[in-house]
Design a protein around this motif. Structure first.
Motif, PDB file in Angstrom:
ATOM      1  N   TRP A 189      -4.613 -12.644  -4.017  1.00 51.84           N
ATOM      2  CA  TRP A 189      -4.058 -13.279  -5.213  1.00 51.84           C
ATOM      3  C   TRP A 189      -4.104 -12.373  -6.440  1.00 51.84           C
ATOM      4  O   TRP A 189      -3.499 -12.674  -7.462  1.00 51.84           O
ATOM      5  N   GLY A 190      -4.890 -11.303  -6.360  1.00 53.42           N
ATOM      6  CA  GLY A 190      -5.047 -10.431  -7.521  1.00 53.42           C
ATOM      7  C   GLY A 190      -6.121 -10.901  -8.481  1.00 53.42           C
ATOM      8  O   GLY A 190      -6.229 -10.393  -9.598  1.00 53.42           O
ATOM      9  N   ALA A 191      -6.936 -11.889  -8.068  1.00 56.74           N
ATOM     10  CA  ALA A 191      -8.000 -12.418  -8.933  1.00 56.74           C
ATOM     11  C   ALA A 191      -9.169 -12.866  -8.070  1.00 56.74           C
ATOM     12  O   ALA A 191      -8.985 -13.323  -6.942  1.00 56.74           O
ATOM     13  N   TRP A 192     -10.392 -12.702  -8.625  1.00 57.32           N
ATOM     14  CA  TRP A 192     -11.574 -13.138  -7.893  1.00 57.32           C
ATOM     15  C   TRP A 192     -11.661 -14.661  -7.845  1.00 57.32           C
ATOM     16  O   TRP A 192     -12.150 -15.230  -6.878  1.00 57.32           O
ATOM     17  N   TRP A 193     -11.190 -15.323  -8.888  1.00 64.00           N
ATOM     18  CA  TRP A 193     -11.331 -16.787  -8.969  1.00 64.00           C
ATOM     19  C   TRP A 193     -10.136 -17.376  -9.688  1.00 64.00           C
ATOM     20  O   TRP A 193      -9.664 -16.842 -10.696  1.00 64.00           O
ATOM     21  N   VAL A 194      -9.628 -18.470  -9.174  1.00 60.92           N
ATOM     22  CA  VAL A 194      -8.626 -19.285  -9.856  1.00 60.92           C
ATOM     23  C   VAL A 194      -9.073 -20.734  -9.728  1.00 60.92           C
ATOM     24  O   VAL A 194      -9.754 -21.097  -8.769  1.00 60.92           O
ATOM     25  N   ALA A 223     -13.805 -15.501  -2.703  1.00 60.75           N
ATOM     26  CA  ALA A 223     -13.489 -14.675  -3.874  1.00 60.75           C
ATOM     27  C   ALA A 223     -13.137 -13.255  -3.461  1.00 60.75           C
ATOM     28  O   ALA A 223     -12.183 -12.658  -3.984  1.00 60.75           O
ATOM     29  N   LYS A 250      -9.250 -11.602  -4.081  1.00 59.62           N
ATOM     30  CA  LYS A 250      -8.917 -10.465  -4.953  1.00 59.62           C
ATOM     31  C   LYS A 250      -7.720  -9.673  -4.436  1.00 59.62           C
ATOM     32  O   LYS A 250      -6.742  -9.462  -5.182  1.00 59.62           O
TER      33      LYS A 250
END
Length: 251
Positions: free
Chosen positions: A125-130, A118, A122
């Motif tokens: 991907w720009g996100a903690w979770w996908v 995670a 970040k």
């Protein structure tokens, strides 16, 4: 032909809690030293001397924790399932103890893999979770570990608990190839495997060699952690045996 004619002698020696306790006591110092040296060397090399990635910069360095913990989380699960199967087939108490001892260590590695993934995700991907196939199957692996530990705690009879958790662990093995091949079977954000046995690593040697050292160090750490938990489990279950009473008296 009986099992005893083709099974190696050490296999039956492992069935003896006393012999297993003694041999792990002799093996632990060597594995402990190897774990410290390998992990320390891998961390220093990977964080200080390895070059930064041309795309991800220094954020890629979390790979030196993420990949070894992910490898180990899967390997520990396989070890737990094999130990559970041995306990089911050959009724070996030590195998049941190994399976029980593996679960908390494997869950810890799965948590570490998910958390470091995670943190890495970040900036990447720009996100903690996908809900990526690789991430989701790793989360399922963690839930399987939790299920094994919950069953062990919920069932008072040790033999029944060992059988139930062994069945769950064996059934859960179907998730391991899903984790491994998820990036090949589906379109995922997760990058392909860092290491393969059949292909040359995509990273330069000064980047993947410290990673290999870290992987080896994590496996040595697992050996130490497993032996510590196993020895404690042996003492608890065999506390009424004469040799355990003698051991505790000497201490």
């Amino acid at each position: 032909m009986s099992d005893k004619k083709w099974m190696p002698r050490w296999f039956y020696q492992l069935a003896s809690p006393r012999w297993c306790y003694q041999i792990t006591g002799k093996l632990m110092p060597g594995f402990m030293l190897a774990a410290v040296l390998l992990i320390l060397g891998g961390v220093i090399w990977g964080l200080v001397f390895a070059p930064s990635d041309y795309q991800q910069g220094n954020s890629f360095r979390i790979i030196y924790l993420h990949v070894p913990s992910a490898f180990l989380a899967q390997s520990i699960y396989i070890t737990m399932a094999i130990a559970g199967a041995i306990g089911l087939i050959w009724k070996m108490k030590v195998a049941d103890m190994v399976a029980k001892s593996c679960a908390p260590i494997g869950a810890s590695m799965a948590i570490l893999a998910l958390v470091t993934g995670a943190i890495w995700g970040k900036p990447t991907w720009g996100a903690w979770w996908v809900w990526d196939a690789r991430l989701t199957s790793m989360l399922i692996l963690l839930f399987l570990y939790f299920g094994v530990m919950a069953l062990n705690s919920a069932i008072e009879n040790e033999s029944t608990a060992a059988q139930a958790t062994a069945v769950l662990a064996i059934v859960g093995l179907v998730n391991i190839p899903i984790i491994k091949y998820s990036v090949d079977w589906w379109n995922t954000l997760h990058q392909p495997a860092t290491f393969t046995l059949t292909e040359k690593p995509a990273m330069p040697v000064e980047m993947w060699l410290p990673l290999l050292i870290m992987v080896l160090g994590f496996y040595c750490f697992f050996a130490v952690a497993l032996m510590l938990r196993l020895r404690n489990e042996i003492i608890q279950r065999e506390r009424r045996a004469g040799w355990v009473r003698e051991l505790l008296t000497d201490k």
